[in-house]
Design a protein around this motif. Structure first.
Motif, PDB file in Angstrom:
ATOM      1  N   GLU A 351       0.828  -1.202   0.000  1.00 18.93           N
ATOM      2  CA  GLU A 351       0.000   0.000   0.000  1.00 18.93           C
ATOM      3  C   GLU A 351       0.868   1.259   0.000  1.00 18.93           C
ATOM      4  O   GLU A 351       0.524   2.259  -0.642  1.00 18.93           O
ATOM      5  N   THR A 352       1.992   1.226   0.710  1.00 18.22           N
ATOM      6  CA  THR A 352       2.901   2.364   0.702  1.00 18.22           C
ATOM      7  C   THR A 352       3.414   2.637  -0.705  1.00 18.22           C
ATOM      8  O   THR A 352       3.416   3.786  -1.178  1.00 18.22           O
ATOM      9  N   TYR A 353       3.810   1.584  -1.400  1.00 14.48           N
ATOM     10  CA  TYR A 353       4.340   1.735  -2.763  1.00 14.48           C
ATOM     11  C   TYR A 353       3.242   2.120  -3.743  1.00 14.48           C
ATOM     12  O   TYR A 353       3.440   2.959  -4.626  1.00 14.48           O
ATOM     13  N   ARG A 354       2.075   1.531  -3.590  1.00 11.22           N
ATOM     14  CA  ARG A 354       0.959   1.839  -4.498  1.00 11.22           C
ATOM     15  C   ARG A 354       0.593   3.315  -4.438  1.00 11.22           C
ATOM     16  O   ARG A 354       0.325   3.943  -5.468  1.00 11.22           O
ATOM     17  N   ARG A 355       0.630   3.874  -3.239  1.00 11.90           N
ATOM     18  CA  ARG A 355       0.164   5.238  -3.071  1.00 11.90           C
ATOM     19  C   ARG A 355       1.256   6.291  -3.246  1.00 11.90           C
ATOM     20  O   ARG A 355       0.945   7.469  -3.440  1.00 11.90           O
ATOM     21  N   THR A 356       2.514   5.897  -3.163  1.00 11.60           N
ATOM     22  CA  THR A 356       3.598   6.879  -3.306  1.00 11.60           C
ATOM     23  C   THR A 356       4.450   6.649  -4.542  1.00 11.60           C
ATOM     24  O   THR A 356       5.070   7.589  -5.047  1.00 11.60           O
ATOM     25  N   GLY A 357       4.512   5.406  -5.024  1.00 11.14           N
ATOM     26  CA  GLY A 357       5.287   5.095  -6.216  1.00 11.14           C
ATOM     27  C   GLY A 357       6.789   5.251  -6.046  1.00 11.14           C
ATOM     28  O   GLY A 357       7.511   5.450  -7.023  1.00 11.14           O
ATOM     29  N   THR A 358       7.282   5.154  -4.812  1.00 11.79           N
ATOM     30  CA  THR A 358       8.706   5.370  -4.594  1.00 11.79           C
ATOM     31  C   THR A 358       9.301   4.319  -3.669  1.00 11.79           C
ATOM     32  O   THR A 358       8.619   3.761  -2.812  1.00 11.79           O
ATOM     33  N   THR A 359      10.582   4.071  -3.878  1.00 11.64           N
ATOM     34  CA  THR A 359      11.371   3.284  -2.926  1.00 11.64           C
ATOM     35  C   THR A 359      12.409   4.170  -2.241  1.00 11.64           C
ATOM     36  O   THR A 359      13.270   3.666  -1.509  1.00 11.64           O
ATOM     37  N   ASP A 360      12.326   5.464  -2.472  1.00 11.93           N
ATOM     38  CA  ASP A 360      13.226   6.398  -1.797  1.00 11.93           C
ATOM     39  C   ASP A 360      12.720   6.644  -0.380  1.00 11.93           C
ATOM     40  O   ASP A 360      12.156   7.699  -0.048  1.00 11.93           O
ATOM     41  N   LEU A 361      12.906   5.648   0.446  1.00 16.92           N
ATOM     42  CA  LEU A 361      12.409   5.657   1.816  1.00 16.92           C
ATOM     43  C   LEU A 361      13.429   5.008   2.739  1.00 16.92           C
ATOM     44  O   LEU A 361      14.170   4.110   2.322  1.00 16.92           O
ATOM     45  N   LEU A 362      13.442   5.448   3.989  1.00 16.46           N
ATOM     46  CA  LEU A 362      14.056   4.676   5.078  1.00 16.46           C
ATOM     47  C   LEU A 362      12.894   4.024   5.802  1.00 16.46           C
ATOM     48  O   LEU A 362      12.080   4.704   6.414  1.00 16.46           O
ATOM     49  N   TYR A 363      12.774   2.708   5.665  1.00 16.61           N
ATOM     50  CA  TYR A 363      11.623   1.974   6.174  1.00 16.61           C
ATOM     51  C   TYR A 363      12.000   1.372   7.523  1.00 16.61           C
ATOM     52  O   TYR A 363      12.771   0.412   7.598  1.00 16.61           O
TER      53      TYR A 363
END
Length: 417
Positions: A351-363
């Protein structure tokens, strides 16, 4: 002359135009009455301007107490208002700028609601503020991670462990392939874990692991404190071979954060603890798009944004808006890495990826890693699997079918969604 603009969401029992003029006057050359010296020439140069007004809905009850009129029988009009100031009013002084854009506005009795939603600064700010020294790309390079989110965790228990116990947990975590570890914001320098001893014990583990594997795990040591203490601890991290320092942003303030960021040798991890008091009420405080710009100007490289399906009050829509605001360019660069946290495990990745379209994250996952049924190593592996499956377009169920470690996460945490 260049101008700074700010967007506000307001509620007032007055005519919107009247309330907006009060806002502009109070935060520039005016006050509650005419005063000698406030000439037309002075107002032309220094008075704030109301640039636009967008009327919204009307409500019958005030969101906040305290109005300057007999409000019996009144309705309360909401609106979006944009106001601008000449850069001459405060130059490139962030504290005075914030005193102008916020300051006494929240005290005005003409408003039963007021929130700073966003702000825009002119290009000349890039001549006076360096912005983040590392940002997204620098954080990735320091952690040696590309093409996926950085996977991180928090030292738990938050307080109470000795330096040796903390180092033992770090030793376990670095062997899992984790990218990032941080002190909890509650940990500074406690009676049983002085900062210097914790730094020495932890960096001994991290440096030994780096010598063996070539990968230096990023550890964010919480240096929040008095200015001299923060600068001293910053230098101690640099000398020990560390790559990151953490600041509790709301606790230390903009000027202190900028002073630390200006040192330029460590990635600065910005924790926003206390955020709820600034944002939780829909008609009071500041929205994250404005908030994160201030810390970007100060030079913070990473900033917390909460997470999808988090354990706190914030809605998913708000979290998504926060992430997207971090990824929106500012002054031609000034990138800042969104830090996703709060009750996270791999199940929120799709859901995080679907709604933001990014992997530029510190998860970031605390319990999602340390509480994994197979232990921390499988917890880290499960998070990486979750994001691998997510980017490939797989559902949670499909990823669980492929990866046993992630399947265990689903079994333990899946009922919490």
């Amino acid at each position: 002359m260049e101008r700074i603009t700010a967007q506000y969401y307001i509620e007032t029992p007055l005519a919107i135009e009247q309330a907006a003029e009060v806002l502009a006057g109070e935060q520039s050359s005016g006050t509650f009455t005419d005063v000698p010296g406030e000439t037309e020439e002075l107002k032309e140069r220094f008075a704030a301007r109301v640039e636009s007004i967008e009327p919204l809905d009307t409500v019958q009850n005030p969101s906040l107490p305290g109005v300057s009129v007999d409000s019996k029988g009144h309705s309360y009009q909401r609106a979006n208002v944009e106001v601008s100031w000449s850069i001459e009013n405060f130059g490139y002084n962030l504290p005075v700028m914030i005193s102008t854009l916020q300051g006494n506005l929240y005290e005005l009795r003409q408003f039963t609601g007021l929130k700073l939603m966003n702000l825009e600064v002119p290009p000349s700010f890039s001549d006076y503020f360096n912005g983040p020294n590392f940002g997204i790309e620098g954080s990735r390079q320091a952690a040696q991670v590309q093409d996926r989110p950085l996977i991180g965790t928090i030292i738990k228990p938050s307080v109470g462990m000795s330096p040796g116990q903390t180092a033992e947990l770090v030793d376990t975590l670095v062997d899992t392939g984790i990218d990032f570890i941080k002190d909890d914001e509650l940990m500074g320098s406690t009676a049983n874990s002085p900062f210097e001893k914790r730094l020495e014990a932890v960096m001994k583990v991290i440096n030994r692991h780096a010598d063996r594997t070539g990968k230096k795990v990023m550890y964010a040591f919480n240096i929040s404190g008095e200015m001299d203490d923060m600068l001293r601890r910053y230098e101690q991290i640099v000398k020990s071979g560390g790559t990151c320092a953490m600041l509790s942003l709301n606790s230390i303030g903009l000027s202190a954060a900028k002073k630390i960021c200006d040192q330029g040798e460590l990635v600065i991890h910005g924790h926003r603890n206390g955020w709820g008091m600034l944002n939780r009420h829909p008609l009071l405080g500041i929205e994250f798009p404005a908030y994160q710009k201030l810390w970007r100007l100060a030079g913070v490289d990473q900033i917390h944004v909460n997470g999808i399906q988090n354990k706190f009050w914030e809605s998913d829509d708000s979290v998504v808006k926060s992430i997207k605001s971090c990824l929106k360019p500012l002054l031609g660069g000034y990138s800042i890495l969104p830090v996703v946290s709060s009750g996270q495990w791999g199940g929120q990745a799709p859901e995080t990826y679907r709604r933001t379209g990014t992997t530029d994250l510190l998860y970031m996952a605390g319990g999602g890693i340390l509480g994994h049924p197979g232990g921390p190593a499988e917890g880290v592996k499960a998070l990486k699997q979750a994001w691998e499956g997510t980017v490939e377009g797989k559902s949670v169920e499909e990823t669980a079918d492929k990866y046993p470690e992630f399947a265990k996460s689903v079994q333990k945490f899946g009922g919490n969604q």
